[in-house]
Design an enzyme around this catalytic site. Structure first.
Site, short mmCIF file in Angstrom:
data_model
loop_
_atom_site.label_atom_id
_atom_site.label_comp_id
_atom_site.label_asym_id
_atom_site.label_seq_id
_atom_site.Cartn_x
_atom_site.Cartn_y
_atom_site.Cartn_z
N ASP A 14 0.81 -1.23 0.00
CA ASP A 14 0.00 0.00 0.00
C ASP A 14 0.84 1.27 0.00
O ASP A 14 0.41 2.32 0.49
CB ASP A 14 -0.95 0.04 1.21
CG ASP A 14 -1.78 -1.22 1.36
OD1 ASP A 14 -2.43 -1.59 0.37
OD2 ASP A 14 -1.76 -1.83 2.44
N HIS A 42 -4.00 -1.62 -6.86
CA HIS A 42 -3.33 -0.40 -7.29
C HIS A 42 -4.37 0.62 -7.75
O HIS A 42 -5.20 0.31 -8.60
CB HIS A 42 -2.36 -0.71 -8.44
CG HIS A 42 -1.18 -1.53 -8.01
ND1 HIS A 42 -0.27 -2.07 -8.89
CD2 HIS A 42 -0.77 -1.91 -6.78
CE1 HIS A 42 0.64 -2.74 -8.22
NE2 HIS A 42 0.36 -2.67 -6.94
#
EC number: 6.3.4.4
Length: 435
Positions: A14, A42
């Site tokens: 992340d 993503h």
């Protein structure tokens, strides 16, 4: 001469890799996924459009860029087809530019059934926080040599034979050990055969295609998923993912020689986050309004792209990043989400730990030692002016510059890029990886 760049996460995932891959793709002819599966999330922001990708490489939103899914990726074809359909609804040409390795292990419904049943059976302190997507069980089948791969789809009789054998094994585990329902053979087989027809035109010898592209002088970008501290070998085991997330996996997971890899860019937030279970030495309280951890959580919108779960937040951990830098052989760093720290009076940086009466400056290997680490902090002054959208280093607040300079020294890796927002142009460039 071609120059090839690997982008890897240096924390627990992340870190904002998607935006940076998209930004760098301006200088690449191809983008390659080389590990993980649709547990990766993503998020790309291009103008008013937001794209959330799990399997398709981030380069797909750039016209003319070839996208490759290498043999190191575990593939849920049904999910991939759904993702392709969503992108095509937005007017993006996917099928003419996406190439899939025939060697990708297949994620099938019994994998997610095992994944969920196993996590449900664990006590709270043993839960890893799996996404339940079947990633781990698929990698298990791969290394136990009973898994099915993309190329098996195109021999229906052999596929059925292999499927019956592996399903018998997994159904025994599901019904007898976990007391969960069995998975139906015919349902799995019929769906797989239907998906095979759609996926067949996309299947290519990715290893050979990448070699040819490199030989022709095309720059390639290798897009990592998850993060170094979730790596199956180098992460906080057993609270890790089931694949290698480090730069070295780009070679094995795409089928290219390590001599074709020239620059390793590590992505890290200006603070730390983690989803799911596992030790986190610099973790902060994210529930108390006004606390630094609360600001990171709320301003940073720290919720998982795939699961929607709240991410745990903490101060930047330079000792952990130092470990990541060495494992990956980082050439440069990209710092993301600097603006989330705007307005904090003071910032702490974890520079090392107290462990069993000793002071160490490198994250230990394995969760058992990491959980006993007490962070040692260095405190720096914060800044009040915004860093959001700043595009030049000299326009950053002086204290923000000092903070970044200190991270660079502590991590032992030069900062190449600073991301100051989700848009492509909200980026400060110090050193271009492709130049």
């Amino acid at each position: 001469m071609a120059k090839n760049v690997i982008v890897v996460g240096t924390q627990w995932g992340d870190e904002g890799k998607g935006k940076i891959v998209d930004w760098l793709t301006d200088h690449a002819k191809g983008v390659v996924r080389f590990q993980g599966g649709h547990n990766a999330g993503h998020t790309l922001v291009v103008g008013e459009q937001v794209y959330k990708l799990n399997l398709v490489p981030s380069g797909i939103v750039r016209d003319g860029v070839e996208c490759y899914i290498g043999n190191g990726v575990v593939l849920d074809i049904h999910h991939l087809l759904s993702e392709i359909a969503e992108l095509e609804k937005g007017g993006i040409d996917v099928r003419s530019r996406l190439k899939i390795s025939p060697g990708c292990p297949l994620i099938l419904p019994y994998h997610s059934a095992i994944d969920k049943a196993r996590e449900c059976a664990k006590s709270e302190d043993k839960k890893i926080g799996t996404t339940g997507k079947g990633i781990g069980p698929t990698y298990e089948d791969k290394v136990s040599r009973r898994g099915l791969r993309v190329y098996d789809l195109f021999n229906p009789e052999r596929f059925a034979e292999k499927l019956k054998e592996v399903l018998e094994y997994h159904n025994f585990v599901l019904t007898q050990y976990f007391k969960a329902p069995a998975v139906d053979f015919q349902t799995v087989y019929d769906q797989a055969m239907a998906d095979a027809e759609q996926i067949k035109p996309l299947v290519t010898d990715v290893s050979a295609a990448l070699y040819a592209a490199n030989k022709a002088g095309s720059n390639l970008l290798f897009e990592g998923a998850q993060g170094t501290l979730l790596d199956i070998d180098h992460g906080t085991y057993p609270f890790v993912t089931s694949s290698n997330c480090v730069a070295g996996q780009a070679s094995a997971g795409a089928g290219i020689g390590p001599g074709m890899l020239h620059y390793v860019l590590g992505i890290t937030k200006a603070y730390c986050t983690r989803v799911g279970g596992g030790p986190f030495p610099s973790e902060l309280d994210i529930e108390t309004e006004g606390a630094p951890g609360y600001q990171m959580s709320q301003v940073g919108r720290e919720f998982g792209t795939v699961t929607g779960r709240k991410r745990r937040c903490g101060w930047f951990d330079a000792a952990a990043l130092r470990r990541s830098g060495r494992i990956n052989g980082l050439t440069g760093l990209c710092i993301t989400k600097l603006d989330v720290l705007d307005g904090l009076k003071e910032l702490n940086i974890c520079t090392g730990y107290k462990l069993d009466g000793k002071i160490i400056d490198l994250l230990p290997i394995g969760a058992d030692e990491v959980v006993r680490c007490e962070p040692i902090y260095e405190t720096m002054p914060g800044w009040t002016d915004t860093t959001f959208g700043v595009k030049r280093w000299e326009d950053l607040p002086v204290n923000a510059q000092s903070y970044l300079n200190r991270l660079e020294v502590l991590c032992e890796v030069p900062i190449a890029i600073v991301s100051t927002g989700p848009e492509r142009d909200e980026t400060i460039l110090k050193q271009h990886p492709f130049k």
